[in-house]
Design an enzyme around this catalytic site. Structure first.
Site, short mmCIF file in Angstrom:
data_model
loop_
_atom_site.label_atom_id
_atom_site.label_comp_id
_atom_site.label_asym_id
_atom_site.label_seq_id
_atom_site.Cartn_x
_atom_site.Cartn_y
_atom_site.Cartn_z
N ALA A 150 31.89 2.08 64.37
CA ALA A 150 32.60 0.84 64.69
C ALA A 150 33.99 0.87 64.05
CB ALA A 150 31.77 -0.37 64.25
N SER A 151 34.35 -0.11 63.23
CA SER A 151 35.74 -0.22 62.76
C SER A 151 36.14 0.77 61.69
CB SER A 151 36.02 -1.65 62.28
OG SER A 151 36.08 -2.52 63.39
N ILE A 152 35.23 1.60 61.23
CA ILE A 152 35.66 2.73 60.38
C ILE A 152 36.51 3.69 61.22
CG2 ILE A 152 34.85 4.72 59.04
CD1 ILE A 152 32.62 3.05 57.98
N TYR A 162 42.29 -10.54 63.22
CA TYR A 162 41.66 -9.24 63.48
C TYR A 162 41.53 -9.05 64.99
CZ TYR A 162 38.40 -5.40 62.48
OH TYR A 162 37.78 -4.18 62.36
#
Length: 380
Positions: free
Chosen positions: A65-67, A172
């Site tokens: 995901a957002s990593i 975000y």
């Protein structure tokens, strides 16, 4: 506050993990902690696949995901260093029709800098109410809709109104998905190849990609549930904050899915730690020290509260501007972010720390008590 010695830190972390597993808040986890480049704690616990009875392993591959965002941001900064990407260029240089309307009806330009700092006015569907414009337009958050093309998602995104005029707030957003499309235009090739050549390849991050290198090591995803987490399946919406995020775990296995710059990669905890250590030590061999310093600046101010009070935002991550209101033992200048599939990481340069916490449980592993308990165990 002094840091504990190896045995104490490792023991505290193991106790936190064991308790979270016993309380059935998470299904499995891999936690790695390095101080001044030395691995002082490493634990793989729980299940890779609970139903199959497969134990978690340290080299498990997780949907990141957002990593994904720090890797794509680092690739973008490589292009900035080479003079091929200008942080102040408008998105319309590459996508002429990308002019979402501001609240006043104007159609302002959005810059690369605004995409990277989440000050563009773009948002995420999972942060909206169920009847919000992203949901009405079926905008993908990069976590769902296997097989969707980037061009189609950008068309949908451009049709949605901005939350605010670019540069006047923080939210975000899908900005890093747009950035990924820009990188593809600049390089004339796919984002997966760009990130591999400029970031993951030079660092030997062999298990990190927009596809799964070894499906046998892919962690089964789970969602928060009572009395225990439930398997996360395509189309499932999981409550988070005051809304819900919709997932399609099969997306990573569908080569037709666009490479989401904000959420589309898979990889291991070891690879995350390798990248974080490169950032902590100044960026070599992928970035110059001055570039990393720019990425670590707070570009938006602590008032944005990007991870709660005291947190601003740089390029690729939140930046701790003031530990006092944050109520954290982390030092000022700490970099931190996470991932919706159940992950959290941080780099505390002042204390020489890089910490990676990957779970297969959404959202406890990212937004629940678990990552805070790990953080506190590190500091003792």
């Amino acid at each position: 506050m002094g840091l504990p010695e190896f045995a104490e830190a490792s023991g505290r972390i193991d106790a936190v993990i064991a308790r979270a597993l016993d309380e059935k808040r998470i299904v499995g986890a891999v936690v790695l902690v390095a101080r001044n480049g030395e691995l002082i704690a490493r634990t793989a616990a729980g299940h890779l696949d609970r139903e199959a009875g497969t134990a978690m392993r340290e080299d498990a591959i997780f949907r990141l995901a957002s990593i994904t965002k720090p890797y794509v941001t680092a690739a973008a900064m490589r292009l900035v260093e080479e003079g091929r990407l200008d942080l102040h260029s408008p998105v319309t240089r590459w996508f002429p029709a990308f002019r979402p309307a501001a609240p006043d009806g104007a159609r302002p330009e959005i810059t690369v800098h605004q995409l990277m700092t989440h000050t563009s006015g773009l948002g995420y569907g999972f942060l909206e109410a169920a009847d919000g414009p992203y949901h009405r337009l079926n905008v993908s958050d990069g976590l769902d809709q296997p097989g969707l093309s980037l061009a189609e998602n950008l068309d949908r995104l451009a049709a949605a109104p901005l939350a605010f005029a670019p540069g006047t707030g923080w939210l975000y957003s899908l900005g890093i998905d747009v950035l990924g499309g820009i990188l593809e235009k600049v390089e004339g090739r796919g984002l997966a190849d760009i990130v591999r050549d400029r970031v993951t390849g030079p660092l030997g991050m062999d298990d990190t990609d927009f596809a799964v290198r070894d499906p046998a090591r892919l962690a089964m995803p789970y969602a928060d549930g009572k009395p225990e987490p439930v398997p996360l399946t395509d189309g499932m919406s999981v409550p988070v904050y005051d809304a819900a995020a919709t997932f399609a775990p099969s997306r990573i296995l569908d080569p037709g899915s666009y490479p989401s710059g904000g959420a589309g990669m898979a990889g291991t905890a070891g690879d995350v730690l390798r990248f974080l250590e490169v950032i902590r030590t100044g960026g070599a061999p992928i970035l110059k020290p001055d570039t990393v310093a720019t990425m670590a600046l707070d570009h938006v101010g602590a008032g944005a509260e990007t991870q709660g009070p005291g947190w601003g935002f740089g390029y690729g991550w939140a930046v701790l501007a003031d530990p006092a209101p944050a109520g954290t033992p982390q030092a000022a200048g700490t970099l931190q972010w996470g991932g919706a599939y159940g992950h959290k990481w941080f780099v505390d340069p002042a204390n020489g720390l890089s910490v990676v916490t990957l779970t297969n449980t959404t959202f406890e592993g990212m937004a629940g008590a678990f990552p805070l308990e790990i953080r506190n165990a590190v500091y003792g």
